[in-house]
Design a protein around this motif. Structure first.
Motif, PDB file in Angstrom:
ATOM      1  N   ILE A  69     -30.322 -29.607 -26.008  1.00 43.14           N
ATOM      2  CA  ILE A  69     -31.482 -30.754 -26.637  1.00 43.14           C
ATOM      3  C   ILE A  69     -32.812 -30.124 -26.208  1.00 43.14           C
ATOM      4  CG2 ILE A  69     -31.169 -32.005 -24.356  1.00 43.14           C
ATOM      5  CD1 ILE A  69     -31.857 -34.600 -26.258  1.00 43.14           C
ATOM      6  N   SER A  70     -33.846 -30.485 -27.141  1.00 48.30           N
ATOM      7  CA  SER A  70     -35.152 -30.032 -26.873  1.00 48.30           C
ATOM      8  C   SER A  70     -36.028 -30.919 -27.528  1.00 48.30           C
ATOM      9  CB  SER A  70     -35.442 -28.671 -27.101  1.00 48.30           C
ATOM     10  OG  SER A  70     -35.272 -28.394 -28.826  1.00 48.30           O
ATOM     11  N   ARG A  71     -37.215 -30.744 -27.087  1.00 44.65           N
ATOM     12  CA  ARG A  71     -38.349 -31.848 -27.963  1.00 44.65           C
ATOM     13  C   ARG A  71     -39.699 -31.211 -28.160  1.00 44.65           C
ATOM     14  NH1 ARG A  71     -38.800 -37.150 -24.490  1.00 44.65           N
ATOM     15  NH2 ARG A  71     -40.597 -37.497 -25.727  1.00 44.65           N
ATOM     16  N   ASP A  72     -40.320 -31.619 -29.252  1.00 43.33           N
ATOM     17  CA  ASP A  72     -41.798 -31.531 -29.329  1.00 43.33           C
ATOM     18  C   ASP A  72     -42.626 -32.656 -29.196  1.00 43.33           C
ATOM     19  OD1 ASP A  72     -44.321 -30.740 -30.329  1.00 43.33           O
ATOM     20  OD2 ASP A  72     -43.343 -29.412 -31.744  1.00 43.33           O
ATOM     21  N   ASN A  73     -43.239 -32.849 -28.109  1.00 40.92           N
ATOM     22  CA  ASN A  73     -43.914 -34.004 -27.593  1.00 40.92           C
ATOM     23  C   ASN A  73     -45.004 -34.143 -28.731  1.00 40.92           C
ATOM     24  OD1 ASN A  73     -42.175 -34.803 -25.653  1.00 40.92           O
ATOM     25  ND2 ASN A  73     -43.554 -33.521 -24.130  1.00 40.92           N
ATOM     26  N   ALA A  74     -45.749 -32.989 -29.138  1.00 42.00           N
ATOM     27  CA  ALA A  74     -46.915 -33.102 -30.181  1.00 42.00           C
ATOM     28  C   ALA A  74     -46.360 -33.765 -31.384  1.00 42.00           C
ATOM     29  CB  ALA A  74     -47.460 -32.053 -30.167  1.00 42.00           C
ATOM     30  N   LYS A  75     -45.163 -33.545 -31.623  1.00 47.42           N
ATOM     31  CA  LYS A  75     -44.439 -33.971 -33.017  1.00 47.42           C
ATOM     32  C   LYS A  75     -43.633 -35.254 -32.869  1.00 47.42           C
ATOM     33  CE  LYS A  75     -44.749 -29.577 -35.183  1.00 47.42           C
ATOM     34  NZ  LYS A  75     -43.835 -28.341 -36.017  1.00 47.42           N
ATOM     35  N   ASN A  76     -43.608 -35.775 -31.616  1.00 46.52           N
ATOM     36  CA  ASN A  76     -42.596 -37.015 -31.220  1.00 46.52           C
ATOM     37  C   ASN A  76     -41.365 -36.608 -31.971  1.00 46.52           C
ATOM     38  OD1 ASN A  76     -44.275 -38.527 -29.629  1.00 46.52           O
ATOM     39  ND2 ASN A  76     -45.625 -38.925 -31.599  1.00 46.52           N
ATOM     40  N   THR A  77     -40.899 -35.368 -31.617  1.00 52.91           N
ATOM     41  CA  THR A  77     -39.610 -35.038 -32.435  1.00 52.91           C
ATOM     42  C   THR A  77     -38.512 -34.561 -31.323  1.00 52.91           C
ATOM     43  OG1 THR A  77     -40.624 -34.400 -34.483  1.00 52.91           O
ATOM     44  CG2 THR A  77     -38.510 -33.428 -34.142  1.00 52.91           C
ATOM     45  N   VAL A  78     -37.286 -34.722 -31.490  1.00 58.24           N
ATOM     46  CA  VAL A  78     -36.174 -34.141 -30.701  1.00 58.24           C
ATOM     47  C   VAL A  78     -35.361 -33.523 -31.419  1.00 58.24           C
ATOM     48  CG1 VAL A  78     -34.893 -36.237 -30.666  1.00 58.24           C
ATOM     49  CG2 VAL A  78     -34.705 -34.787 -28.865  1.00 58.24           C
ATOM     50  N   TYR A  79     -34.731 -32.397 -30.752  1.00 58.14           N
ATOM     51  CA  TYR A  79     -33.541 -31.734 -31.792  1.00 58.14           C
ATOM     52  C   TYR A  79     -32.294 -31.498 -30.890  1.00 58.14           C
ATOM     53  CZ  TYR A  79     -38.246 -30.069 -33.680  1.00 58.14           C
ATOM     54  OH  TYR A  79     -39.660 -30.059 -34.132  1.00 58.14           O
ATOM     55  N   LEU A  80     -31.494 -31.295 -31.598  1.00 56.97           N
ATOM     56  CA  LEU A  80     -30.142 -30.861 -30.830  1.00 56.97           C
ATOM     57  C   LEU A  80     -29.349 -29.876 -31.529  1.00 56.97           C
ATOM     58  CD1 LEU A  80     -28.164 -32.147 -28.730  1.00 56.97           C
ATOM     59  CD2 LEU A  80     -26.878 -33.141 -30.761  1.00 56.97           C
ATOM     60  N   GLN A  81     -29.463 -28.622 -30.929  1.00 50.73           N
ATOM     61  CA  GLN A  81     -28.702 -27.570 -31.484  1.00 50.73           C
ATOM     62  C   GLN A  81     -27.463 -27.422 -31.127  1.00 50.73           C
ATOM     63  OE1 GLN A  81     -30.294 -24.740 -33.170  1.00 50.73           O
ATOM     64  NE2 GLN A  81     -27.874 -24.302 -33.474  1.00 50.73           N
ATOM     65  N   MET A  82     -26.579 -27.463 -32.033  1.00 50.42           N
ATOM     66  CA  MET A  82     -25.267 -27.403 -31.797  1.00 50.42           C
ATOM     67  C   MET A  82     -24.355 -26.066 -32.057  1.00 50.42           C
ATOM     68  SD  MET A  82     -24.309 -31.516 -33.056  1.00 50.42           S
ATOM     69  CE  MET A  82     -24.604 -31.048 -34.693  1.00 50.42           C
ATOM     70  N   SER A  83     -23.737 -25.371 -31.079  1.00 50.62           N
ATOM     71  CA  SER A  83     -22.911 -24.196 -31.379  1.00 50.62           C
ATOM     72  C   SER A  83     -21.495 -24.555 -30.960  1.00 50.62           C
ATOM     73  CB  SER A  83     -23.626 -23.254 -30.514  1.00 50.62           C
ATOM     74  OG  SER A  83     -24.992 -23.130 -30.847  1.00 50.62           O
ATOM     75  N   SER A  84     -20.843 -23.514 -31.472  1.00 44.61           N
ATOM     76  CA  SER A  84     -19.179 -23.366 -31.188  1.00 44.61           C
ATOM     77  C   SER A  84     -18.611 -24.917 -31.291  1.00 44.61           C
ATOM     78  CB  SER A  84     -19.033 -23.407 -29.542  1.00 44.61           C
ATOM     79  OG  SER A  84     -19.803 -21.893 -29.409  1.00 44.61           O
ATOM     80  N   LEU A  85     -19.140 -25.512 -32.566  1.00 52.44           N
ATOM     81  CA  LEU A  85     -18.579 -26.666 -32.907  1.00 52.44           C
ATOM     82  C   LEU A  85     -17.088 -26.821 -32.933  1.00 52.44           C
ATOM     83  CD1 LEU A  85     -21.532 -27.809 -35.302  1.00 52.44           C
ATOM     84  CD2 LEU A  85     -20.916 -29.217 -33.379  1.00 52.44           C
ATOM     85  N   LYS A  86     -16.650 -28.016 -32.563  1.00 53.74           N
ATOM     86  CA  LYS A  86     -15.108 -28.181 -32.604  1.00 53.74           C
ATOM     87  C   LYS A  86     -14.918 -29.546 -33.294  1.00 53.74           C
ATOM     88  CE  LYS A  86     -14.815 -26.898 -27.706  1.00 53.74           C
ATOM     89  NZ  LYS A  86     -14.326 -27.456 -26.511  1.00 53.74           N
ATOM     90  N   PRO A  87     -13.697 -29.569 -33.925  1.00 57.16           N
ATOM     91  CA  PRO A  87     -13.285 -30.833 -34.874  1.00 57.16           C
ATOM     92  C   PRO A  87     -13.418 -32.037 -34.141  1.00 57.16           C
ATOM     93  CG  PRO A  87     -11.559 -29.192 -35.326  1.00 57.16           C
ATOM     94  CD  PRO A  87     -12.563 -28.583 -34.113  1.00 57.16           C
ATOM     95  N   GLU A  88     -13.340 -31.958 -32.923  1.00 54.00           N
ATOM     96  CA  GLU A  88     -13.440 -33.400 -32.149  1.00 54.00           C
ATOM     97  C   GLU A  88     -15.198 -33.779 -31.942  1.00 54.00           C
ATOM     98  OE1 GLU A  88     -12.046 -30.650 -31.050  1.00 54.00           O
ATOM     99  OE2 GLU A  88     -12.025 -30.325 -28.768  1.00 54.00           O
ATOM    100  N   ASP A  89     -15.971 -32.775 -32.443  1.00 52.74           N
ATOM    101  CA  ASP A  89     -17.274 -33.164 -32.519  1.00 52.74           C
ATOM    102  C   ASP A  89     -17.850 -34.203 -33.607  1.00 52.74           C
ATOM    103  OD1 ASP A  89     -17.987 -29.980 -31.304  1.00 52.74           O
ATOM    104  OD2 ASP A  89     -18.128 -31.694 -30.143  1.00 52.74           O
ATOM    105  N   THR A  90     -16.884 -34.198 -34.773  1.00 53.39           N
ATOM    106  CA  THR A  90     -17.087 -34.839 -35.780  1.00 53.39           C
ATOM    107  C   THR A  90     -17.295 -36.438 -35.422  1.00 53.39           C
ATOM    108  OG1 THR A  90     -15.522 -33.593 -37.377  1.00 53.39           O
ATOM    109  CG2 THR A  90     -16.021 -35.913 -37.941  1.00 53.39           C
ATOM    110  N   ALA A  91     -18.403 -36.908 -35.820  1.00 55.99           N
ATOM    111  CA  ALA A  91     -18.938 -37.954 -35.747  1.00 55.99           C
ATOM    112  C   ALA A  91     -20.288 -38.416 -36.393  1.00 55.99           C
ATOM    113  CB  ALA A  91     -19.170 -38.408 -34.069  1.00 55.99           C
ATOM    114  N   VAL A  92     -20.685 -39.741 -36.383  1.00 56.67           N
ATOM    115  CA  VAL A  92     -22.001 -40.016 -36.735  1.00 56.67           C
ATOM    116  C   VAL A  92     -23.045 -39.770 -35.428  1.00 56.67           C
ATOM    117  CG1 VAL A  92     -23.668 -41.776 -37.668  1.00 56.67           C
ATOM    118  CG2 VAL A  92     -21.344 -41.478 -38.595  1.00 56.67           C
ATOM    119  N   TYR A  93     -24.061 -39.071 -35.900  1.00 53.34           N
ATOM    120  CA  TYR A  93     -24.929 -38.734 -34.634  1.00 53.34           C
ATOM    121  C   TYR A  93     -26.277 -39.567 -34.617  1.00 53.34           C
ATOM    122  CZ  TYR A  93     -22.096 -35.117 -32.839  1.00 53.34           C
ATOM    123  OH  TYR A  93     -20.944 -34.174 -32.340  1.00 53.34           O
ATOM    124  N   TYR A  94     -26.435 -40.334 -33.665  1.00 57.62           N
ATOM    125  CA  TYR A  94     -27.710 -41.301 -33.632  1.00 57.62           C
ATOM    126  C   TYR A  94     -28.626 -40.789 -32.792  1.00 57.62           C
ATOM    127  CZ  TYR A  94     -24.777 -44.775 -36.072  1.00 57.62           C
ATOM    128  OH  TYR A  94     -23.781 -45.109 -36.713  1.00 57.62           O
TER     129      TYR A  94
END
Length: 115
Positions: A69-94
């Motif tokens: 997880i990371s964020r850019d405070n100047a842009k009021n934006t948050v990011y989530l970089q997801m790697s090595s994804l697994k089927p159990e990661d399937t979901a709605v992300y909020y």
């Protein structure tokens, strides 16, 4: 009033990567901690990762070492970089954000990981 707009979800094969973004907009923003949660069908909404305005992070054990997880405070934006994804990661992300002590949620973005 604060709006959180998420983007970046989609369909990916197991082992692949996705990057989610969430931008906060509104008047008089003073965004504190931001985070990502996820909800799979028939399950409760669970924490994935959070980040403070100073950059301190917290992760669910199930994603440690795979998600960043990371964020850019100047842009009021948050990011989530997801790697090595697994089927159990399937979901709605909020996306979640605290602004002047009030809690806000995004509309959610679907992440589907195929095996």
């Amino acid at each position: 009033q604060v709006q959180l707009v998420e983007s970046g979800g989609g369909l990916v094969q197991a082992g692949g990567s996705l990057r989610l973004s969430c931008a906060a907009s509104g008047s008089g923003l003073r965004v504190g901690p931001m985070g990502w949660y996820r909800q799979a069908p028939g399950k409760q909404r669970d924490l994935v990762a959070t980040i403070t305005s100073g950059g301190s992070t917290n992760y669910a054990d199930s994603v440690k070492g795979r998600f960043t997880i990371s964020r850019d405070n100047a842009k009021n934006t948050v990011y989530l970089q997801m790697s090595s994804l697994k089927p159990e990661d399937t979901a709605v992300y909020y996306c979640n954000a605290l602004n002047w002590g009030w809690n806000y949620w995004g509309q959610g973005t679907q992440v589907t990981v195929s095996s």
